[in-house]
Design a protein around this motif. Structure first.
Motif, PDB file in Angstrom:
ATOM      1  N   ASN A 182      -7.991   4.947  -8.003  1.00 15.79           N
ATOM      2  CA  ASN A 182      -8.240   3.728  -7.222  1.00 15.79           C
ATOM      3  C   ASN A 182      -7.816   3.794  -5.753  1.00 15.79           C
ATOM      4  N   THR A 214     -12.296   0.441  -0.057  1.00 10.16           N
ATOM      5  CA  THR A 214     -12.665  -0.573   0.934  1.00 10.16           C
ATOM      6  C   THR A 214     -12.971   0.044   2.292  1.00 10.16           C
ATOM      7  N   CYS A 218       0.841  -1.202   0.000  1.00  9.76           N
ATOM      8  CA  CYS A 218       0.000   0.000   0.000  1.00  9.76           C
ATOM      9  C   CYS A 218       0.876   1.251   0.000  1.00  9.76           C
ATOM     10  N   SER A 257     -12.669   0.440  -6.019  1.00  7.80           N
ATOM     11  CA  SER A 257     -11.446   0.150  -5.272  1.00  7.80           C
ATOM     12  C   SER A 257     -11.581   0.460  -3.784  1.00  7.80           C
ATOM     13  N   SER A 292      -7.922   2.969  -1.940  1.00  7.84           N
ATOM     14  CA  SER A 292      -8.462   1.867  -1.138  1.00  7.84           C
ATOM     15  C   SER A 292      -9.026   2.385   0.179  1.00  7.84           C
ATOM     16  N   CYS A 344      -3.860   0.472  -2.167  1.00  8.42           N
ATOM     17  CA  CYS A 344      -3.266  -0.846  -1.954  1.00  8.42           C
ATOM     18  C   CYS A 344      -3.230  -1.555  -3.298  1.00  8.42           C
TER      19      CYS A 344
END
Length: 186
Positions: free
Chosen positions: A98, A129, A57, A127, A100, A83
């Motif tokens: 993207n 999370t 990451c 992407s 994370s 990540c």
């Protein structure tokens, strides 16, 4: 300021000394943060870098522009982590597509936006999370975590707790807030 296209915004923004976000043709200036806001942003970034070390990451600062909707919405967060491989928007080498993990430290002036329209845009990023909202008033981190079925789980972590990211990395609330209340809110 007149409405503009996403491409025109990106070209214009690169020439500005201050940062601006872009939403469907409209441009909004971003105010600077208070000392406590800045301390919490740096602490969150440092702690994320530490807990994500060895996991592939990359932690990036508030100067990193994010594409929240191609050609329609460009934003900045206080801290992001990507990540895996960093992906860039085509024809825009300075725009990440993207993230994370996205972190927003909540000032009173933008709290409703960070919880509302901005969060709504972030949710559309495949992407993403984890979305963290960090209070400036007390030791409290709100955590939205994407579940395997695509739904979002909401949890609150307070003093003595840890935020467990989707990749199982543990962010200690006390580490983020260390020394924060010794600094004026401003």
């Amino acid at each position: 300021m007149p409405r503009m296209s996403g491409a025109a915004y990106l070209e214009w923004e690169r020439q500005q000394s201050a940062r601006h976000e872009f939403h469907h043709g409209e441009v909004f200036a971003i105010a600077g943060g208070s000392p406590r806001h800045n301390l919490l942003s740096v602490a969150a970034g440092a702690e994320l870098r530490s807990i994500l070390r060895g996991r592939g990451c990359h932690v990036l600062s508030s100067d990193q522009r994010i594409c929240a909707e191609h050609g329609e919405r460009y934003v900045y967060a206080d801290v992001i982590a990507v990540c895996g491989r960093i992906e860039i928007e085509p024809d825009a080498a300075d725009v990440i597509v993207n993230p994370s993990v996205v972190v927003e430290v909540l000032p009173p002036s933008t709290e409703a936006y960070d919880r509302g329209a901005k969060w709504e845009a972030y949710q559309r990023l495949p992407s993403l999370t984890d979305y963290l909202l960090i209070s400036q008033a007390r030791s409290r981190i709100e955590h939205y975590r994407r579940e395997p079925d695509g739904s979002w789980r909401y949890r609150v972590a307070m003093e003595g707790d840890a935020v467990v990211l989707a990749n199982d990395a543990r962010l200690l609330v006390d580490a983020v807030y260390e020394g924060a209340f010794e600094v004026e809110l401003g």
